[in-house]
Design an enzyme around this catalytic site. Sequence first.
Site, PDB file in Angstrom:
ATOM      1  N   SER A  92       0.894  -1.302  -0.031  1.00 12.71           N
ATOM      2  CA  SER A  92      -0.014  -0.061   0.039  1.00 12.71           C
ATOM      3  C   SER A  92       1.070   1.326   0.228  1.00 12.71           C
ATOM      4  O   SER A  92       0.220   2.492  -0.017  1.00 12.71           O
ATOM      5  CB  SER A  92      -0.925  -0.083   1.069  1.00 12.71           C
ATOM      6  N   LYS A  95       0.176   3.908  -2.571  1.00  7.63           N
ATOM      7  CA  LYS A  95      -0.865   4.861  -2.602  1.00  7.63           C
ATOM      8  C   LYS A  95      -0.111   6.413  -2.446  1.00  7.63           C
ATOM      9  O   LYS A  95      -0.849   7.353  -2.779  1.00  7.63           O
ATOM     10  CB  LYS A  95      -1.811   4.900  -1.317  1.00  7.63           C
ATOM     11  N   SER A 254      -5.763   2.888   5.055  1.00  9.80           N
ATOM     12  CA  SER A 254      -5.101   2.444   3.780  1.00  9.80           C
ATOM     13  C   SER A 254      -6.287   1.928   3.184  1.00  9.80           C
ATOM     14  O   SER A 254      -6.453   0.783   2.437  1.00  9.80           O
ATOM     15  CB  SER A 254      -4.216   1.439   4.290  1.00  9.80           C
TER      16      SER A 254
END
Length: 411
Positions: A92, A95, A254
């Site tokens: 993640s 991102k 997240s």
Amino acid sequence: MGAVIGGGVWVNHSGFGLDHPEPMSVEMPEQLFSSAIDPDALEAPDFATLEKDLTSQAADSRLGTFVGVARDVESGEVVWEQNQGTAVRPASATKILTAAVALYELGREDTITTKVVEGEQPGTVVIKAGGDVTLSEEMLDDLATQLEGQDIGTVLIDTSIWPDEGFASTWDPVDVDAGYIADVEPAMIEAARIGGSEGDLPRSHTPALDVAQALADRVGADTVDEGSAPDKTVLASVESDTLDQRLARMMKDSDNVMAEGIAKEVAASKDLATDSASTSKMTLEILKDKGFDLSGVSIVDNSGLSFDNLITPRLLDDILTRAATEPELSSLLTSLPIAHGTGTLEDRYDGLSGAGWVRAKTGTLTDTSALAGVVTSESGRVFTFAFVSNGSAIVPAREALDEMASILRDF
């Protein structure tokens, strides 16, 4: 997001058997990175000891195959690196790329409008989806209130703003029920969560139709379906939070659905294809145009859920350094969770010096742990960093990463 283990089998945080204390309360300063460094100081700091300490920590067996970089923002000097140009699975931390592109292309005050227009047939209204994947129950109540007095028997929803697929081929369908992703459509209630507004709750398999059904229930309509919105009178509308606010929420949880939705919003604003393969290609093209080094980097989604993404620590750190020095990206840093305080870092850093000082994006997939962010040291210097561990057990790697970021705090 939680930890995805194997082909969609997942581990809940509570399953790690850790006993966490209450998170600390953090009061945010008005200005996050006002320099604490004496501008009249003539001597550059000696980073040799810091480099030695970071090198020693990087050799920790808990980190598996480990790559990373740390930089002093004031001087721009890389104070430590280990294979920073090697692309690895970032989870993640992806991102960070998505947030930067959204801020560059949409601006921090960007909002999304969801409209309800008069339908072609009497008694029909059409929801014109605008790309808001976090419609709330209160927003639906607001739409229903604005429609009071209308004799409505049918509610349709028009999702044509994102005409391409919403579920990437590299995602596992089991992750819908696990709570990590959904078919990303341009109107969703709380990112398609079932039974709540945050966390890794199971997601709906029919997100846009759920929006139409929720409005139909409120206005007493019997029929729900997909349809096209005609160019007719707008009967009701609601506005999303600003991009700043949405990025903060995306980073806090997240949230993969929000990340993919924000990337699709950028693509739609540029009249580009909105499938994940196309939006991830767009993300890299925008970053390249902004002068970032993309050597070795390849991504197939904008959330980091795919195991096929490869990103270098150098790129993550370059973006964070830009965010620490350029107002255009500054809210990327303020969106990051606070160590032992908020979001995905709330239950971490107990007893570590980085608690309350480290702000970072986490990343978790099978055998993958990432941490990329910013920290102000005890000497007043601001460091950006990007640490990624592959081939490691999740909990031990997280602990080692948190210790590594705390070394920067101790400088």
